[in-house]
Write an enzyme that holds these catalytic residues in place. Sequence first.
Site, PDB file in Angstrom:
ATOM      1  N   LYS A 237       0.830  -1.226   0.668  1.00 53.58           N
ATOM      2  CA  LYS A 237       0.214   0.228  -0.222  1.00 53.58           C
ATOM      3  C   LYS A 237       1.142   1.135   0.152  1.00 53.58           C
ATOM      4  CE  LYS A 237      -2.289   2.806   2.898  1.00 53.58           C
ATOM      5  NZ  LYS A 237      -2.010   4.202   2.167  1.00 53.58           N
TER       6      LYS A 237
ATOM      7  N   GLU B 191       9.688   1.339  10.502  1.00 59.14           N
ATOM      8  CA  GLU B 191      11.293   2.387  10.416  1.00 59.14           C
ATOM      9  C   GLU B 191       9.843   3.665  10.914  1.00 59.14           C
ATOM     10  OE1 GLU B 191      12.723   5.469   8.665  1.00 59.14           O
ATOM     11  OE2 GLU B 191      12.571   4.706   7.153  1.00 59.14           O
TER      12      GLU B 191
ATOM     13  N   CYS C 183      13.879  11.344   6.740  1.00 60.22           N
ATOM     14  CA  CYS C 183      13.060  10.694   7.710  1.00 60.22           C
ATOM     15  C   CYS C 183      15.672  10.921   8.350  1.00 60.22           C
ATOM     16  CB  CYS C 183      13.133   9.493   8.048  1.00 60.22           C
ATOM     17  SG  CYS C 183      13.764   8.123   7.305  1.00 60.22           S
TER      18      CYS C 183
ATOM     19  N   GLU D 245      10.015  15.946  14.679  1.00 61.30           N
ATOM     20  CA  GLU D 245       9.850  16.242  13.628  1.00 61.30           C
ATOM     21  C   GLU D 245       9.622  17.255  12.596  1.00 61.30           C
ATOM     22  OE1 GLU D 245      11.048  12.049  10.840  1.00 61.30           O
ATOM     23  OE2 GLU D 245       9.013  12.838  11.790  1.00 61.30           O
TER      24      GLU D 245
END
Length: 492
Positions: free
Chosen positions: A182, A258, A292, A386
């Site tokens: 997906k 992750e 990331c 983040e």
Amino acid sequence: MAGQQPDVEVFGHVIGGEEVTAGDGAHFDSVDPYTGTAWARLPLGGAAEADLAVAAARRAFDTGPWPRMGAAERRTILHRLADLVLENRELLALADTRDMGKPVTQSLTKDVPRTAENLRFFADHACLTPAEVYPSDTGHHAYTRYEPAGVVVAIAPWNFPLMLASWKIAPALAWGNTVVLKPAEDSPVSVTMLARLALEAGMPPGVLNVVHGYGPDSAGAALTAHPGVDRITFTGESSTGVAVARAAATHLTPVSLELGGKGANVVFADADLDQAVEWSVRAAFTNAGQVCLAGSRLYAHRSVVGEFTRRLCAAAERLVPGDPKDPGTLLGPLSSEAHHDKVTGYLDTVTAWGGSVETGGAGSGLFVRPTVITGLPKDAPHRTEEIFGPLVTVTPFDTEDEVVAEVNDSPYGLNAMLFTEDLSRAHRVAASLRVGTVWVNCFFVRDLRAPFGGVGRSGLGREGGTYSREFFTEPKAVVVRIGDDTDTGAGA
């Protein structure tokens, strides 16, 4: 839903070797963040499509040829797929660029070649990696088999749509699993093209399936909670990773996560500043900071912080925003209006937190210029959360112990960088940092044999090389009696 556009390209789910639309006709559009117009239309899948895809993957695993092929036969098909990826590099690169604004030169020279490399590496790795044999003096021969786990659900992020999807599916396929992939709803097209190419390469129907849709109350939630799934591999935001793990726990489905990061970048007094600036710019601003691993939390020794910041700002100002489809563009727009609002929200509060914007700021449209921020306190959200945009904070430090403590004082632990000419310090600091990867005098250099993953809110588990083999297989011990000794050896 965006209105129908005359030049909108239509793509479907790929389930059981066929490209199909949603049963109820529901759909969504992929919007080019540079032009603001829809360019691709995808079927909006949900629980029904998830069921169909898992059933197709289960049939292909339980009765199809893929898990029963030798690793060398699967390698041939995966290498053929890698060849097709490179033959179609322009189309694949442009799809990622139109989906999420990535500069096409990056898509073309980095992401697409790395996709092919992932496919080749894991295809070869499955053939060449030895299994264990355990010497015995009891008249028995013991060894390990690595059997494919079964049906793998892979959920890929929007920032490296094709490359990170291949990082997930390549080891799963190489070890004989079947996959339901997906993609993120913001960047769904390139992996649909990849699934078409897989069929062209000779991959049996049902081995690689693609289902489009959203996460909560949609295809993503249905797949992660599905009882017919044997492994889930997810890359994305940390809170979403928690939801994935919670759904998987219902059926004790193993997960590899992750997740987010707040990469620290440490520049010591003895660093080569030219080298440190060059790598720091890449670490902070590549893909408009939508990485990331981005080195968005930068610490420079007090003796060099002024000179380093001046050079960093000058380098950042040379990154001129432009049309991501132009080969000369190095900085594209952010991926969506919602994400642009999130990133600029942090910019709006810099002054309130006592910081200063040394260069950068919001641009036109969905652009944010490479931004360098100084003067923020330790608890400012710009330094702790983040952001996933081209914003980097610069903070001075005085001692090695001080900066190690600063780096480790974070809920994230995906990666860090350090710049120093002192070899002993490099090893000492690398050993002290609680992160999954440390780069010394470089950034984003990958060895696909090495473990990749993070600690804390940056994830769960490791992938890469034998670490991927451990996750995507069920290791099995086989003990064969070959002598007359009736001693069974050590008990359980």
